[in-house]
Design an enzyme around this catalytic site. Structure first.
Site, PDB file in Angstrom:
ATOM      1  CG  ASN A 169      -5.239  -0.260   6.055  1.00  0.00           C
ATOM      2  OD1 ASN A 169      -5.747   0.260   7.051  1.00  0.00           O
ATOM      3  ND2 ASN A 169      -4.931   0.430   4.971  1.00  0.00           N
ATOM      4  CD  GLU A 207      -3.167   0.930   2.001  1.00  0.00           C
ATOM      5  OE1 GLU A 207      -3.451  -0.221   2.368  1.00  0.00           O
ATOM      6  OE2 GLU A 207      -3.898   1.914   2.225  1.00  0.00           O
ATOM      7  NE  ARG A 208      -2.400   5.186  -0.132  1.00  0.00           N
ATOM      8  CZ  ARG A 208      -3.404   5.524  -0.937  1.00  0.00           C
ATOM      9  NH1 ARG A 208      -3.198   5.774  -2.199  1.00  0.00           N
ATOM     10  NH2 ARG A 208      -4.628   5.585  -0.482  1.00  0.00           N
ATOM     11  CD  GLU A 216      -0.797   8.235   1.058  1.00  0.00           C
ATOM     12  OE1 GLU A 216      -0.186   7.912   2.093  1.00  0.00           O
ATOM     13  OE2 GLU A 216      -2.036   8.264   0.983  1.00  0.00           O
ATOM     14  CD  GLU A 222      -7.549   6.028   6.366  1.00  0.00           C
ATOM     15  OE1 GLU A 222      -6.732   5.114   6.178  1.00  0.00           O
ATOM     16  OE2 GLU A 222      -7.376   7.191   5.956  1.00  0.00           O
ATOM     17  CE  LYS A 276      -1.073   8.542   9.059  1.00  0.00           C
ATOM     18  NZ  LYS A 276      -1.768   8.414   7.768  1.00  0.00           N
ATOM     19  CG  ASP A 306      -3.022  10.895   5.473  1.00  0.00           C
ATOM     20  OD1 ASP A 306      -1.961  10.426   5.881  1.00  0.00           O
ATOM     21  OD2 ASP A 306      -3.783  10.298   4.687  1.00  0.00           O
TER      22      ASP A 306
HETATM   23  O1  GCW Z   1      -2.668   8.317   4.157  1.00  0.00           O
HETATM   24  C1  GCW Z   1      -3.544   7.299   4.351  1.00  0.00           C
HETATM   25  C2  GCW Z   1      -3.256   6.379   3.239  1.00  0.00           C
HETATM   26  C3  GCW Z   1      -3.666   4.970   3.501  1.00  0.00           C
HETATM   27  C4  GCW Z   1      -3.033   4.544   4.811  1.00  0.00           C
HETATM   28  C5  GCW Z   1      -3.526   5.467   5.900  1.00  0.00           C
HETATM   29  C6  GCW Z   1      -2.873   5.155   7.238  1.00  0.00           C
HETATM   30  C7  GCW Z   1      -2.261   2.348   5.299  1.00  0.00           C
HETATM   31  O2  GCW Z   1      -3.885   6.872   2.097  1.00  0.00           O
HETATM   32  O3  GCW Z   1      -3.208   4.191   2.432  1.00  0.00           O
HETATM   33  O4  GCW Z   1      -3.336   3.209   5.103  1.00  0.00           O
HETATM   34  O5  GCW Z   1      -3.201   6.783   5.591  1.00  0.00           O
HETATM   35  O6  GCW Z   1      -1.876   5.794   7.534  1.00  0.00           O
HETATM   36  O7  GCW Z   1      -3.351   4.311   7.941  1.00  0.00           O
END
Ligand code: GCW
Length: 858
Positions: A238, A195-196, A426, A319, A393, A398
């Site tokens: 995830n 992912e990413r 990303e 999410e 974060k 994000d």
């Molecule tokens: O920035 C978002 C991303 C998701 C990511 C999520 C996270 C792994 O688009 O792809 O999931 O954050 O940090 O949990």
């Protein structure tokens, strides 16, 4: 007892085999390896080329490793390899220090036992000390580590010093890491995708299992160790519950085996619902004793397979991930239950604060995703177990192009915290564009949150100093893959390197990191070092200018799509809460306390006052904090709207400069990385124009206020496909409209070849001819640029961009410089579709070469 002895024997045999293997690999590794992109900053090229390096003429010829650990064995082998590769000499391995000059590896007590004269340094965990000792008429070059990791970090420090032309005496001194947690997170899925991730498939997993060949995983651990990273979470947050099946745990233990010699501890991400998903329970309620017992048994099984297992990373209630809220429980309930299972083994829980509702009501002007983490976690301060760390974060949204620092860092005084930074780009060009992130990270780490009205820069909160926390640190979402250069772009590796350097010492200037990385990766040539470090240091601001505008608009990329090209409208009118609240009168999110969402009130008073007042709020975060009219004047005196327009032009111009700067390094950089990087930067310069045009068009339409230089959609050099003579090409609507001229792309459907032609009417001269076309992920269309009847160039749309439609994700530019054009010429593009990609085009641009139009009549 027997078990323990067997383990020891196995360890000795493994250690011996490992040492032999390393020697073999290093012996075979000649100059060819120096060109291997996977070596990254560990190329170990002679710092002065063929010129001598006298500082090492009289170095000790022997190497004594006093520490009996696999990690110290790695240090020893690394020194052997690096010294041979850079200095052309092979050290002798000797069992004891007597009767010779020697390099010594060991802990202070091991060294003092062998050399009583050794003045033991006092070192923090994982720290190291380099020194020269003269005793018994011999000279000892000492690499002392507080523990085996410290020894290894010391050895890497010595080698980085040699690679940069420093004498051993210059390297003398002690260092300790700023914080205990210096981890990378990988978002790898068990099927092998990431992912990413933009650097190829997973180095750990394939097709639902752990890969049989873990060579790259071991090499990754070596790279991580060389920058002081001591932990790696191998799977996506995830998380797939199957990571916890007995079969998978066996596979994962093989990854831990290849990490272990490098002092990198393995951790995994787990879904909180695992007891129900794979455990046969009908609940995952953290308050249920059966659930807690299930986790305890699972953790015991993990430690049986991986004795140095580091712990869990948890994404819950976020999410779509299940979480404790399902049972009315809090993050503290969930985290503490896992922490209790891990505690007896020394494991920890990294519980992510990235918890928010992604179904927010966008009509509610008080709703604010940025508030979520603080609202949820601040009331729980003091309720988390001491082996829980809240992983936050850097910003409240994000990993955007620019955000303020998350106020939650100042809201947890009795809780361990770590900052989560994103190495994988990303929202930052996905490794197809140069963005050097240490500059951005340093802005965050240095930011003073003024908690308790004291100086509390973010770096001192996460390293535990500010609130006297025992645990804390730095997490980087890395997402390396199987690509030879790990991240898909050679220059992106500066971000992985920079993350490690900052996690070790957040006071290291971004400039120093850029220069060190350049020397280690490419060359110590002063032109290379100054040019490339300048490019790196300016790149965040360039990207910010051509994408977001430095007014705190977070990101204007397609947030409901691949997070890549421009799509500003995608921020609005959905539940994700990344709104910029642009309307015909103004733009920006009102987060003030008096009239807005109140987010600003989550900061300590000094910071809250700074952001709350229009007078003091910095321009670069203005629209994150306030909603203002387009005509609002910034501290620069310029209006918001004109700044938005201008900055996009500045960004695109600067992106073009990056290409010119890189070209000055032709011949000074090895051919493969030189060519690959040139291609990337040329693509980026084109993409910067796509961004500039799209965002400026969108704001022009939204605000109705013209650019004071009338540039938008008035490029005198540009002729759109709609103005050309078309044979077969048909218009289709583009979404979002602003990513193509007039909202249309021209596609070649149902024909094997189509053309678009223009009659050149401008003065004769030398021109750069550009063709703007769309390159979908699938299909490889072929294009031909034709002058009258002469084919000038042929190219294919073979890039793997993240889109299957004509828009800002796929818009691409081909440029042929120096074409002599005369009035009356016919210039045409011929497109041949392939595999569903209809050779789509947008426009052609003929830019006169400076000073050439009249003078140099071709
Ligand atoms: O920035 C978002 C991303 C998701 C990511 C999520 C996270 C792994 O688009 O792809 O999931 O954050 O940090 O949990």
């Amino acid at each position: 007892m027997i078990g323990a002895r067997l383990d020891e024997e196995v360890l000795v045999i493994l250690r011996f085999r490992f040492a032999r293997l390393c020697l073999l690999v290093f012996t075979l590794c000649t100059a060819a390896c120096a060109e291997d992109a996977s070596q990254a900053w560990l190329r170990y090229a002679p710092p002065f080329g063929t010129r001598p390096f006298p500082a090492y003429d009289r170095m000790p010829a022997s190497l004594v490793d006093l520490d009996n650990s696999p990690v110290a064995a790695s240090a020893q082998n690394e020194l052997l390899h690096g010294v041979r590769s850079m200095l052309g000499k092979t050290l002798r391995l000797e069992p004891s220090v007597t009767g010779q000059d020697a390099w010594i590896l060991g802990t202070p007590s091991e060294i003092a036992a062998a050399l009583p004269q050794y003045p033991r340094p006092s070192l923090d965990a994982q720290g190291f000390s380099l020194s020269i000792l003269s005793a018994h008429s011999h000279t000892y070059w000492i690499v002392a580590g507080a523990d085996p990791r410290g020894i290894l970090y010391g050895a890497f420090h010595v080698l980085a010093g040699i690679a940069q032309g420093q004498a051993f005496a210059q390297l003398a001194g002690s260092q300790s890491p700023a914080a205990p947690i210096r981890w990378v997170n990988q978002w790898d899925n068990l099927n092998g995708t990431i992912e990413r991730g933009y650097g190829g498939r997973s180095i750990f997993f394939d097709n639902g299992s752990v890969r049989s060949d873990l060579t790259r995983a071991g090499e990754y651990a070596r790279l991580l160790a060389s920058i002081g990273v001591n932990g790696c979470t191998i799977n996506n947050v995830n998380a797939d519950p199957r990571i916890l099946t007995p079969q998978m745990i066996q596979g994962v233990s093989r990854i831990a085996d290849v990490f272990r010699p490098w002092g990198v501890r393995l951790s995994i991400s787990v879904p909180i619902s695992a007891p129900q998903d794979i455990g046969g329970l009908d609940t995952f309620d953290p308050g249920n004793p059966a659930v807690a017992a299930w986790w305890k048994a699972k953790v015991d099984a993990l430690y049986a397979a991986i004795p140095d297992f580091a712990g869990f990373v948890v994404k819950a209630d976020s999410e779509g991930q299940p979480g404790p809220s399902h049972y009315g429980r809090s993050p503290a309930d969930a985290a503490n239950m896992l922490a209790a299972a891990l505690k007896p083994h020394g494991g920890i829980v990294l519980y992510r604060a990235f918890v928010y509702n992604h179904h927010l009501d966008w009509n509610d002007l008080k709703a604010d995703r940025a508030r979520a983490a603080y609202d949820i976690f601040h009331p729980l301060d003091g309720h988390f177990a001491d082996n829980v760390v809240i992983q936050i974060k850097n910003g409240p949204i994000d990993f955007q192009v620019r955000e303020p620092v998350s106020p939650l860092f100042a809201g947890l005084h009795q809780t361990n915290t770590a900052v989560e930074l994103q190495i994988t780009q990303e929202y930052m060009g996905q490794q197809r564009q140069l963005v050097y992130l240490p500059t951005q990270w340093q802005t965050y780490l240095d930011f003073n949150l003024h908690a308790e009205d004291r100086d509390t820069p973010l770096k001192n909160i996460v390293d535990g100093q500010a609130f006297h926390r025992p645990l804390g640190g730095y997490i980087g979402v890395a997402d390396v893959g199987l690509d030879p250069n790990w991240l898909g772009s050679d220059l992106a590796l500066a971000n992985l390197y920079g993350f490690g350097r900052l996690a070790w010492n957040p006071n290291t200037p971004a400039d120093t990191i850029a220069k060190d990385w350049t020397r280690l990766t490419f060359s110590s040539d002063p032109t290379v070092v100054s040019t490339l470090s300048r490019m790196l240091l300016s790149s965040w601001s360039i990207y910010e200018n051509y994408t977001g505008a430095p007014l705190g608009l977070q990101t204007l990329t397609n947030i409901t799509g691949p997070h890549y090209g421009p799509a500003p409208q995608s921020q609005e009118n959905n539940g994700w809460g990344q709104w910029i609240r642009a309307d015909p009168n103004g733009v920006g999110m009102d987060r003030t306390v008096s009239t807005g969402t109140g987010f600003i009130g989550q900061y300590p008073p000094v910071v809250a006052r700074l952001y709350d007042s229009l007078q003091t709020c910095p321009d670069n975060l203005l629209l994150f904090m306030h909603h203002v009219p387009y005509t609002y004047r910034l501290h620069t005196g310029k209006t918001v709207i004109q700044t938005l327009y201008d900055d996009h032009y500045i960004g695109a111009t600067e992106a073009a400069r990056l290409v010119r700067d890189w070209k000055t390094l032709d011949g000074l950089i090895a051919p493969q990385p030189y060519e690959a990087t040139l291609k990337m930067l040329e693509y980026q310069a084109g993409e910067a124009i796509v961004w500039r045009d799209a965002i400026d068009r969108w704001f022009l339409k939204m605000s109705g206020i013209p650019d004071d230089r009338n540039r938008i959609d008035h490029d005198p050099n540009r002729i759109t496909a709609s103005e050309m003579q078309l044979d077969g090409y048909m218009p289709i609507n583009v979404t979002p409209w602003e990513t193509a001229s007039g909202g249309k792309a021209y596609v070649c459907e149902d024909r094997s070849v189509c053309t678009a032609a223009l009659h050149f009417t401008r003065p004769a001269g030398w021109y750069n001819v550009s063709v703007q076309y769309f390159d979908y992920r699938q299909g490889v269309s072929t294009f031909r640029l034709i002058l009258n009847h002469q084919t000038l160039a042929t190219w294919t749309a073979d890039n793997t961009l993240p889109g299957e439609q004509p828009n800002g994700d796929t818009s691409s530019r081909f440029t042929l410089p120096g074409v002599p054009l005369r009035p009356g010429d016919v210039l045409s593009i011929e497109g041949q579709p392939n595999d569903g990609e209809p050779a789509p085009i947008d426009y052609m641009e003929m830019t006169p070469q400076p000073g050439s139009a009249e003078s140099a009549h071709p």
